[in-house]
Motif scaffolding. Structure first.
Motif, PDB file in Angstrom:
ATOM      1  N   CYS A  57       0.830  -1.213   0.000  1.00 24.14           N
ATOM      2  CA  CYS A  57       0.000   0.000   0.000  1.00 24.14           C
ATOM      3  C   CYS A  57       0.861   1.259   0.000  1.00 24.14           C
ATOM      4  O   CYS A  57       0.536   2.244  -0.675  1.00 24.14           O
ATOM      5  CB  CYS A  57      -0.925  -0.002   1.217  1.00 24.14           C
ATOM      6  SG  CYS A  57      -2.213  -1.282   1.145  1.00 24.14           S
ATOM      7  N   LEU A  61       0.527   3.975  -2.928  1.00 23.01           N
ATOM      8  CA  LEU A  61       0.186   5.354  -2.583  1.00 23.01           C
ATOM      9  C   LEU A  61       1.271   6.319  -3.063  1.00 23.01           C
ATOM     10  O   LEU A  61       0.976   7.424  -3.536  1.00 23.01           O
ATOM     11  CB  LEU A  61      -0.004   5.478  -1.066  1.00 23.01           C
ATOM     12  CG  LEU A  61      -1.286   4.856  -0.509  1.00 23.01           C
ATOM     13  CD1 LEU A  61      -1.225   4.771   1.004  1.00 23.01           C
ATOM     14  CD2 LEU A  61      -2.516   5.646  -0.952  1.00 23.01           C
ATOM     15  N   THR A  64       0.781   6.727  -6.717  1.00 22.00           N
ATOM     16  CA  THR A  64      -0.422   7.522  -6.984  1.00 22.00           C
ATOM     17  C   THR A  64      -0.119   9.013  -6.919  1.00 22.00           C
ATOM     18  O   THR A  64      -0.483   9.788  -7.825  1.00 22.00           O
ATOM     19  CB  THR A  64      -1.519   7.172  -5.957  1.00 22.00           C
ATOM     20  OG1 THR A  64      -1.824   5.782  -6.031  1.00 22.00           O
ATOM     21  CG2 THR A  64      -2.793   7.969  -6.229  1.00 22.00           C
ATOM     22  N   VAL A  65       0.543   9.423  -5.835  1.00 23.77           N
ATOM     23  CA  VAL A  65       0.886  10.846  -5.678  1.00 23.77           C
ATOM     24  C   VAL A  65       1.888  11.275  -6.750  1.00 23.77           C
ATOM     25  O   VAL A  65       1.809  12.385  -7.296  1.00 23.77           O
ATOM     26  CB  VAL A  65       1.456  11.105  -4.266  1.00 23.77           C
ATOM     27  CG1 VAL A  65       1.901  12.556  -4.133  1.00 23.77           C
ATOM     28  CG2 VAL A  65       0.416  10.765  -3.210  1.00 23.77           C
ATOM     29  N   LEU A  68       0.195  11.880  -9.958  1.00 22.19           N
ATOM     30  CA  LEU A  68      -0.588  13.113  -9.851  1.00 22.19           C
ATOM     31  C   LEU A  68       0.312  14.335 -10.060  1.00 22.19           C
ATOM     32  O   LEU A  68      -0.060  15.292 -10.743  1.00 22.19           O
ATOM     33  CB  LEU A  68      -1.261  13.183  -8.481  1.00 22.19           C
ATOM     34  CG  LEU A  68      -2.162  14.404  -8.227  1.00 22.19           C
ATOM     35  CD1 LEU A  68      -3.319  14.426  -9.222  1.00 22.19           C
ATOM     36  CD2 LEU A  68      -2.685  14.384  -6.799  1.00 22.19           C
ATOM     37  N   THR A  73      -2.724  11.733 -15.664  1.00 26.53           N
ATOM     38  CA  THR A  73      -4.074  11.499 -15.153  1.00 26.53           C
ATOM     39  C   THR A  73      -4.539  10.061 -15.365  1.00 26.53           C
ATOM     40  O   THR A  73      -5.126   9.440 -14.462  1.00 26.53           O
ATOM     41  CB  THR A  73      -5.071  12.458 -15.830  1.00 26.53           C
ATOM     42  OG1 THR A  73      -4.592  13.788 -15.723  1.00 26.53           O
ATOM     43  CG2 THR A  73      -6.440  12.335 -15.176  1.00 26.53           C
ATOM     44  N   PHE A  76      -2.714   7.852 -13.044  1.00 28.20           N
ATOM     45  CA  PHE A  76      -3.132   8.191 -11.687  1.00 28.20           C
ATOM     46  C   PHE A  76      -4.429   7.475 -11.323  1.00 28.20           C
ATOM     47  O   PHE A  76      -4.552   6.878 -10.242  1.00 28.20           O
ATOM     48  CB  PHE A  76      -3.305   9.710 -11.560  1.00 28.20           C
ATOM     49  CG  PHE A  76      -4.082  10.135 -10.354  1.00 28.20           C
ATOM     50  CD1 PHE A  76      -3.499  10.085  -9.087  1.00 28.20           C
ATOM     51  CD2 PHE A  76      -5.401  10.562 -10.479  1.00 28.20           C
ATOM     52  CE1 PHE A  76      -4.222  10.461  -7.979  1.00 28.20           C
ATOM     53  CE2 PHE A  76      -6.124  10.948  -9.355  1.00 28.20           C
ATOM     54  CZ  PHE A  76      -5.530  10.898  -8.098  1.00 28.20           C
ATOM     55  N   LEU A  77      -5.411   7.518 -12.226  1.00 27.23           N
ATOM     56  CA  LEU A  77      -6.704   6.880 -11.962  1.00 27.23           C
ATOM     57  C   LEU A  77      -6.570   5.366 -11.862  1.00 27.23           C
ATOM     58  O   LEU A  77      -7.201   4.720 -11.014  1.00 27.23           O
ATOM     59  CB  LEU A  77      -7.703   7.260 -13.067  1.00 27.23           C
ATOM     60  CG  LEU A  77      -8.119   8.737 -13.107  1.00 27.23           C
ATOM     61  CD1 LEU A  77      -9.008   9.003 -14.314  1.00 27.23           C
ATOM     62  CD2 LEU A  77      -8.843   9.131 -11.827  1.00 27.23           C
ATOM     63  N   LEU A  80      -4.724   4.612  -8.586  1.00 28.13           N
ATOM     64  CA  LEU A  80      -5.605   4.928  -7.460  1.00 28.13           C
ATOM     65  C   LEU A  80      -6.635   3.820  -7.249  1.00 28.13           C
ATOM     66  O   LEU A  80      -6.901   3.404  -6.114  1.00 28.13           O
ATOM     67  CB  LEU A  80      -6.310   6.267  -7.696  1.00 28.13           C
ATOM     68  CG  LEU A  80      -7.291   6.714  -6.605  1.00 28.13           C
ATOM     69  CD1 LEU A  80      -6.560   6.897  -5.281  1.00 28.13           C
ATOM     70  CD2 LEU A  80      -8.001   8.000  -7.015  1.00 28.13           C
ATOM     71  N   THR A  81      -7.201   3.329  -8.351  1.00 35.03           N
ATOM     72  CA  THR A  81      -8.180   2.238  -8.266  1.00 35.03           C
ATOM     73  C   THR A  81      -7.541   0.979  -7.689  1.00 35.03           C
ATOM     74  O   THR A  81      -8.115   0.315  -6.809  1.00 35.03           O
ATOM     75  CB  THR A  81      -8.753   1.929  -9.661  1.00 35.03           C
ATOM     76  OG1 THR A  81      -9.339   3.111 -10.207  1.00 35.03           O
ATOM     77  CG2 THR A  81      -9.799   0.829  -9.572  1.00 35.03           C
ATOM     78  N   THR A  83      -4.894   0.852  -5.839  1.00 36.73           N
ATOM     79  CA  THR A  83      -4.524   1.126  -4.442  1.00 36.73           C
ATOM     80  C   THR A  83      -5.708   0.922  -3.511  1.00 36.73           C
ATOM     81  O   THR A  83      -5.589   0.260  -2.469  1.00 36.73           O
ATOM     82  CB  THR A  83      -4.007   2.571  -4.303  1.00 36.73           C
ATOM     83  OG1 THR A  83      -2.878   2.752  -5.149  1.00 36.73           O
ATOM     84  CG2 THR A  83      -3.624   2.867  -2.869  1.00 36.73           C
ATOM     85  N   LEU A  84      -6.846   1.484  -3.856  1.00 36.72           N
ATOM     86  CA  LEU A  84      -8.034   1.355  -3.007  1.00 36.72           C
ATOM     87  C   LEU A  84      -8.476  -0.102  -2.891  1.00 36.72           C
ATOM     88  O   LEU A  84      -8.844  -0.562  -1.802  1.00 36.72           O
ATOM     89  CB  LEU A  84      -9.167   2.218  -3.575  1.00 36.72           C
ATOM     90  CG  LEU A  84      -8.928   3.738  -3.545  1.00 36.72           C
ATOM     91  CD1 LEU A  84     -10.070   4.469  -4.244  1.00 36.72           C
ATOM     92  CD2 LEU A  84      -8.773   4.227  -2.109  1.00 36.72           C
TER      93      LEU A  84
END
Length: 218
Positions: A57, A61, A64-65, A68, A73, A76-77, A80-81, A83-84
């Motif tokens: 994680c 993360l 992801t940052v 960004l 983009t 990033f998306l 992010l998906t 990661t969650l």
């Protein structure tokens, strides 16, 4: 005037977050490869999941940052998906693993408490304890093989060794066992200490987990 200050604050905040996520990776890696505790032989499954989860994680993360910041983009998306989803998987497995260990511990303790054989031997040992009997090597082998006291001593010590081994190998929850049976461990060990240490000196693997647990809990 305020714009440079605002940008500086944003930049510092973003890099602080990046270093925070790097810290999670470092902490998780250190915990995973660090020398295990002298008492525990194996790590519990929930601890392994937590440490691996920190690494995965933290890495996701961080990425992801980073994406960004680079204005990627699309990446990033995607990250992010992922990661969650990964954080959800880690949390779910962590909770399930921890509950599984605790449930297994409760089952073991309950089964022994409901066992007529266990209670019979525990009651017999309690009588010896109330009479302030010191069970050493000589006393134990002076008992007849058909003597119920001898069988009870062997039965209870083997049970305590089994439970102690389960704790050290990560199969049982130490906190639950300690809360429920610490008194039994301490009293039984101290009553039979001379016998236990004598047997252990001849064969170091005999009662090794019981000795380690007594040293930790006394």
């Amino acid at each position: 005037m305020f714009q440079p200050i605002f940008l500086t604050v944003i930049t510092v905040s973003v890099f602080s977050i990046l270093f925070l996520f790097l810290g999670l990776i470092v902490i998780g890696t250190y915990r995973l490869i660090a020398k295990r505790h002298d008492y525990f032989i194996n790590k519990r499954n929930d601890q392994l999941i937590f440490e691996i989860g920190l690494i995965i994680c933290g890495s996701l993360l961080f990425m992801t940052v980073l994406f960004l910041l680079l204005y990627k983009t699309q990446f990033f998306l995607i990250v992010l998906t992922i990661t969650l989803a990964t954080m959800g998987w880690v949390l779910t497995n962590l909770i399930n693993s921890r509950n599984s260990i605790r449930q297994h511990t409760v089952t073991i303790l309950t089964q022994m408490r409901m066992s007529t054989e266990f209670m019979k031997n525990a009651n017999k040992l309690q009588i010896l304890l109330e009479n302030h009997t010191v069970i050493d090597f000589k006393y134990y082998f002076s008992l007849d093989d058909k003597d119920q006291s001898k069988e009870s001593i062997r039965y209870i010590l083997n049970y305590l060794e089994f439970v102690a081994a389960g704790i050290r190998l990560g199969d049982l929850d130490e906190q639950l066992v300690r809360s429920a049976q610490r008194g039994m461990f301490i009293k039984a060990f101290e009553m039979c200490e001379q016998y236990i240490l004598k047997i252990n000196s001849e064969n170091p693997s005999t009662f090794e987990h019981l000795i380690a647990t007594y040293s930790r809990w006394k």
